[in-house]
Design a protein around this motif. Sequence first.
Motif, PDB file in Angstrom:
ATOM      1  N   ILE A 154      12.397  -0.877  -0.625  1.00  0.00           N
ATOM      2  CA  ILE A 154      11.450  -1.822  -0.032  1.00  0.00           C
ATOM      3  C   ILE A 154      12.042  -3.219   0.001  1.00  0.00           C
ATOM      4  O   ILE A 154      11.982  -3.923   1.013  1.00  0.00           O
ATOM      5  CB  ILE A 154      10.127  -1.808  -0.816  1.00  0.00           C
ATOM      6  N   GLN A 155      12.649  -3.585  -1.121  1.00  0.00           N
ATOM      7  CA  GLN A 155      13.244  -4.920  -1.175  1.00  0.00           C
ATOM      8  C   GLN A 155      14.370  -5.065  -0.170  1.00  0.00           C
ATOM      9  O   GLN A 155      14.504  -6.075   0.511  1.00  0.00           O
ATOM     10  CB  GLN A 155      13.740  -5.220  -2.591  1.00  0.00           C
ATOM     11  N   SER A 156      15.195  -4.020  -0.077  1.00  0.00           N
ATOM     12  CA  SER A 156      16.289  -4.052   0.894  1.00  0.00           C
ATOM     13  C   SER A 156      15.759  -4.155   2.314  1.00  0.00           C
ATOM     14  O   SER A 156      16.313  -4.856   3.155  1.00  0.00           O
ATOM     15  CB  SER A 156      17.163  -2.797   0.730  1.00  0.00           C
ATOM     16  N   ALA A 157      14.654  -3.435   2.582  1.00  0.00           N
ATOM     17  CA  ALA A 157      14.077  -3.460   3.923  1.00  0.00           C
ATOM     18  C   ALA A 157      13.450  -4.824   4.229  1.00  0.00           C
ATOM     19  O   ALA A 157      13.368  -5.215   5.398  1.00  0.00           O
ATOM     20  CB  ALA A 157      13.022  -2.373   4.065  1.00  0.00           C
TER      21      ALA A 157
ATOM     22  N   LEU B   4      11.874   2.234  -9.221  1.00  0.00           N
ATOM     23  CA  LEU B   4      12.995   1.337  -8.962  1.00  0.00           C
ATOM     24  C   LEU B   4      13.679   1.649  -7.637  1.00  0.00           C
ATOM     25  O   LEU B   4      14.063   0.742  -6.893  1.00  0.00           O
ATOM     26  CB  LEU B   4      13.994   1.398 -10.113  1.00  0.00           C
ATOM     27  N   SER B   5      13.832   2.934  -7.359  1.00  0.00           N
ATOM     28  CA  SER B   5      14.485   3.287  -6.099  1.00  0.00           C
ATOM     29  C   SER B   5      13.626   2.881  -4.903  1.00  0.00           C
ATOM     30  O   SER B   5      14.142   2.379  -3.895  1.00  0.00           O
ATOM     31  CB  SER B   5      14.775   4.788  -6.063  1.00  0.00           C
ATOM     32  N   LEU B   6      12.310   3.123  -5.031  1.00  0.00           N
ATOM     33  CA  LEU B   6      11.421   2.705  -3.946  1.00  0.00           C
ATOM     34  C   LEU B   6      11.411   1.185  -3.812  1.00  0.00           C
ATOM     35  O   LEU B   6      11.439   0.640  -2.707  1.00  0.00           O
ATOM     36  CB  LEU B   6      10.005   3.215  -4.198  1.00  0.00           C
ATOM     37  N   ALA B   7      11.327   0.523  -4.953  1.00  0.00           N
ATOM     38  CA  ALA B   7      11.325  -0.935  -4.916  1.00  0.00           C
ATOM     39  C   ALA B   7      12.621  -1.470  -4.327  1.00  0.00           C
ATOM     40  O   ALA B   7      12.628  -2.445  -3.567  1.00  0.00           O
ATOM     41  CB  ALA B   7      11.108  -1.495  -6.319  1.00  0.00           C
ATOM     42  N   THR B   8      13.747  -0.801  -4.675  1.00  0.00           N
ATOM     43  CA  THR B   8      15.034  -1.211  -4.113  1.00  0.00           C
ATOM     44  C   THR B   8      15.036  -1.047  -2.605  1.00  0.00           C
ATOM     45  O   THR B   8      15.488  -1.929  -1.857  1.00  0.00           O
ATOM     46  CB  THR B   8      16.174  -0.380  -4.734  1.00  0.00           C
TER      47      THR B   8
ATOM     48  N   LYS C 159       0.836  -1.201   0.000  1.00  0.00           N
ATOM     49  CA  LYS C 159       0.000   0.000   0.000  1.00  0.00           C
ATOM     50  C   LYS C 159       0.876   1.258   0.000  1.00  0.00           C
ATOM     51  O   LYS C 159       0.639   2.198  -0.782  1.00  0.00           O
ATOM     52  CB  LYS C 159      -0.910  -0.014   1.221  1.00  0.00           C
ATOM     53  N   ASP C 160       1.890   1.276   0.881  1.00  0.00           N
ATOM     54  CA  ASP C 160       2.791   2.440   0.930  1.00  0.00           C
ATOM     55  C   ASP C 160       3.538   2.613  -0.383  1.00  0.00           C
ATOM     56  O   ASP C 160       3.727   3.743  -0.862  1.00  0.00           O
ATOM     57  CB  ASP C 160       3.787   2.266   2.079  1.00  0.00           C
ATOM     58  N   MET C 161       3.971   1.488  -0.955  1.00  0.00           N
ATOM     59  CA  MET C 161       4.685   1.568  -2.224  1.00  0.00           C
ATOM     60  C   MET C 161       3.776   2.170  -3.308  1.00  0.00           C
ATOM     61  O   MET C 161       4.207   3.051  -4.076  1.00  0.00           O
ATOM     62  CB  MET C 161       5.149   0.171  -2.646  1.00  0.00           C
TER      63      MET C 161
ATOM     64  N   THR D 166      24.365 -11.562   1.715  1.00  0.00           N
ATOM     65  CA  THR D 166      24.305 -10.383   0.845  1.00  0.00           C
ATOM     66  C   THR D 166      23.455 -10.710  -0.368  1.00  0.00           C
ATOM     67  O   THR D 166      23.337 -11.882  -0.779  1.00  0.00           O
ATOM     68  CB  THR D 166      25.701  -9.958   0.368  1.00  0.00           C
ATOM     69  N   MET D 167      22.869  -9.668  -0.961  1.00  0.00           N
ATOM     70  CA  MET D 167      22.119  -9.800  -2.208  1.00  0.00           C
ATOM     71  C   MET D 167      22.428  -8.590  -3.077  1.00  0.00           C
ATOM     72  O   MET D 167      22.159  -7.459  -2.710  1.00  0.00           O
ATOM     73  CB  MET D 167      20.610  -9.885  -1.930  1.00  0.00           C
ATOM     74  N   GLU D 168      23.069  -8.814  -4.241  1.00  0.00           N
ATOM     75  CA  GLU D 168      23.395  -7.752  -5.188  1.00  0.00           C
ATOM     76  C   GLU D 168      22.548  -7.955  -6.445  1.00  0.00           C
ATOM     77  O   GLU D 168      22.819  -8.862  -7.248  1.00  0.00           O
ATOM     78  CB  GLU D 168      24.870  -7.801  -5.575  1.00  0.00           C
ATOM     79  N   PRO D 169      21.499  -7.164  -6.632  1.00  0.00           N
ATOM     80  CA  PRO D 169      20.662  -7.355  -7.822  1.00  0.00           C
ATOM     81  C   PRO D 169      21.393  -6.936  -9.091  1.00  0.00           C
ATOM     82  O   PRO D 169      22.205  -5.999  -9.087  1.00  0.00           O
ATOM     83  CB  PRO D 169      19.452  -6.456  -7.539  1.00  0.00           C
ATOM     84  N   ALA D 170      21.111  -7.646 -10.174  1.00  0.00           N
ATOM     85  CA  ALA D 170      21.708  -7.274 -11.452  1.00  0.00           C
ATOM     86  C   ALA D 170      21.142  -5.948 -11.940  1.00  0.00           C
ATOM     87  O   ALA D 170      21.818  -5.174 -12.628  1.00  0.00           O
ATOM     88  CB  ALA D 170      21.458  -8.372 -12.482  1.00  0.00           C
ATOM     89  N   ARG D 171      19.881  -5.671 -11.575  1.00  0.00           N
ATOM     90  CA  ARG D 171      19.264  -4.382 -11.871  1.00  0.00           C
ATOM     91  C   ARG D 171      18.974  -3.691 -10.544  1.00  0.00           C
ATOM     92  O   ARG D 171      19.475  -4.094  -9.495  1.00  0.00           O
ATOM     93  CB  ARG D 171      17.987  -4.587 -12.681  1.00  0.00           C
ATOM     94  N   GLU D 172      18.156  -2.644 -10.616  1.00  0.00           N
ATOM     95  CA  GLU D 172      17.862  -1.929  -9.377  1.00  0.00           C
ATOM     96  C   GLU D 172      17.172  -2.821  -8.352  1.00  0.00           C
ATOM     97  O   GLU D 172      17.358  -2.675  -7.149  1.00  0.00           O
ATOM     98  CB  GLU D 172      16.989  -0.691  -9.666  1.00  0.00           C
ATOM     99  N   VAL D 173      16.317  -3.711  -8.813  1.00  0.00           N
ATOM    100  CA  VAL D 173      15.674  -4.684  -7.940  1.00  0.00           C
ATOM    101  C   VAL D 173      15.898  -6.061  -8.539  1.00  0.00           C
ATOM    102  O   VAL D 173      16.115  -6.211  -9.740  1.00  0.00           O
ATOM    103  CB  VAL D 173      14.161  -4.410  -7.773  1.00  0.00           C
ATOM    104  N   GLY D 174      15.834  -7.065  -7.695  1.00  0.00           N
ATOM    105  CA  GLY D 174      16.102  -8.415  -8.168  1.00  0.00           C
ATOM    106  C   GLY D 174      15.061  -9.396  -7.688  1.00  0.00           C
ATOM    107  O   GLY D 174      14.187  -9.076  -6.883  1.00  0.00           O
TER     108      GLY D 174
END
Length: 579
Positions: free
Chosen positions: A340-343, A334-338, A307-309, A363-371
């Motif tokens: 959110i995903q990081s959180a 993408l930044s928000l998704a990143t 909902k917040d996203m 650790t998780m390093e996405p190939a794009r902004e989100v993975g």
Amino acid sequence: MSNNIKKMSDREKRRHSLSAKTVRSTVVSCILFGLIIQLVALSFYAYSFTKKYIEIAHAAAIQARSSAMHGSDVVSFSRSIMNIYNGLSDEDRAKIGTPEYRAFFEHQDMEKGGIYDVLVHMLDNVGTYDEIAYIYVGMFDPENNAIVYMVDTDKNPETKQMPGDWEPANVKGMQKLLNGTEDETLYYFDNTEKYGLLCTVAVPINDKADGSLVSFMFVDISIHNIIVGMGNLSFQLTIVFLVITFLLAWFQTKLIKTKLVEPINKIAEASQNYVKDRQEGIDNKEHFSDLNIHTKDELENLAVTMKDMEHDLSEYEANLTKIIAEKERIGTELSLATAIQSAMLPHIFPPFPDRTEFDIFATMEPAREVGGDFYDFFLIDNDHLCLVIADVSGKGIPAALFMMISKTILQSCAMLGQSAADILMKTNEALSTNNNVDMFVTAWVGILEISTGKLTAANAGHEYPILKQEGRPFELYKDKHGFVIGGMPGSKYKEYTVDLKPGDRIFVYTDGVPEANNKENKMFGTDRILVALNSNPDTSAEGLIKNVRASVGDFVKDAEQFDDLTMLSFTYNGTQKEA
């Protein structure tokens, strides 16, 4: 035609729904448990009542022997009958049941008031117990495997045995009684067409003068009463377990439907509508605001996060111009998704500062902004730690959305106290339902019993884990793979156990690590992972991941990263005392 297809589709959904699976699983579990309890209960019932009847019969036999020996000359009578019997030829013995055969024994004090008459009346008085079927005096003929009767209190003239009558004996029972001692409770079981299933209890009658065995006081107890009691007990237990099964199935169905299925379906439907509206360019609708999910767990957190996203994305897009909006919308999403995903992923290390039994880093390093990759670890209870690593098919925001849903569902299933295989099965059923986007997840799940080091794990099409056990280097552990999660309803998963000792380590990863390519299109491979891990195998969990990441970087150099790089390193230190 279309209505029939729709009805078939609805039935198919109900058949593969998480609620239906839960009901079937509960019913099957209760039935199996009920059968086991019935077998145990009936076994104890049969054993205890048989033992009780044998004790009653033994006491009755001792009482009857005492009465016979004190109230009559049963020793002389038994010896006299056996002397006549032993003096008969085989031809004479074969005349059993004929008047000619009875004539051999008719002069043995059998008139009214004689020894035989007195013994019959004595044994009649003893045989008043409900449990006793027959009481009689007899002796074995081991040469001819026969039992010879002296006194029989049977009231049925068709089955009553007269002095000197004989029948084939139960050979094993005969040997057991003849070889027994006075201190033993002598008995054997026999099933004949004439008398049915009986337990025969006997006490020896010895001549006081020389201690020789002259006969036995036999007491037969019928097993029929025990069988009838077992049938009644079985019926009662069946009724109880049917009621319990119905109540448990009903309760589990309501609980799963309310707490898991309905919220998941709401989130999944809102996510699909969100994706569909985005594809069609509709951006003024709210999909997650009216979900009304109040489960007070990760599902509610997911709904609030979505909902917040959605609100944040709408607010950002509303403030941008048409030209900038196209660029800024993508960047903002993408930044928000990143974020959110990081959180959503554990990112504070050490995650459990007060627990010294283990060390975790990931650790998780996405190939794009989100993975689409994710890892997770959490305490199911004070003694069980769940470890998860997974890889969602696809890239970008759809994969990230599917990743968050998958992570939340998997954690919710784990917190219900399921096994590793059941967690994957329940998650697969939830994700397979209404999976119109045809996305799937590979996953490895391990549940560690912290106090013992016992790790129970299951693999749904994921990469092989890497283990370092006592006195050995890091090695691939080639476990059995199940089908990917979300790929096919009804998939089953096999689990296995690994006993971890203090100092043992686990390294799990997604396929982005071994499949990292350099400019010559060569893959990094699992062999290089093992080399990097074994270069400094005793470093910290964080150090192991840094060594592997550095090795990957040295290998690919300037080549573009095509897939997410996700790694989780775990070290078992033992109990707090050992640690």
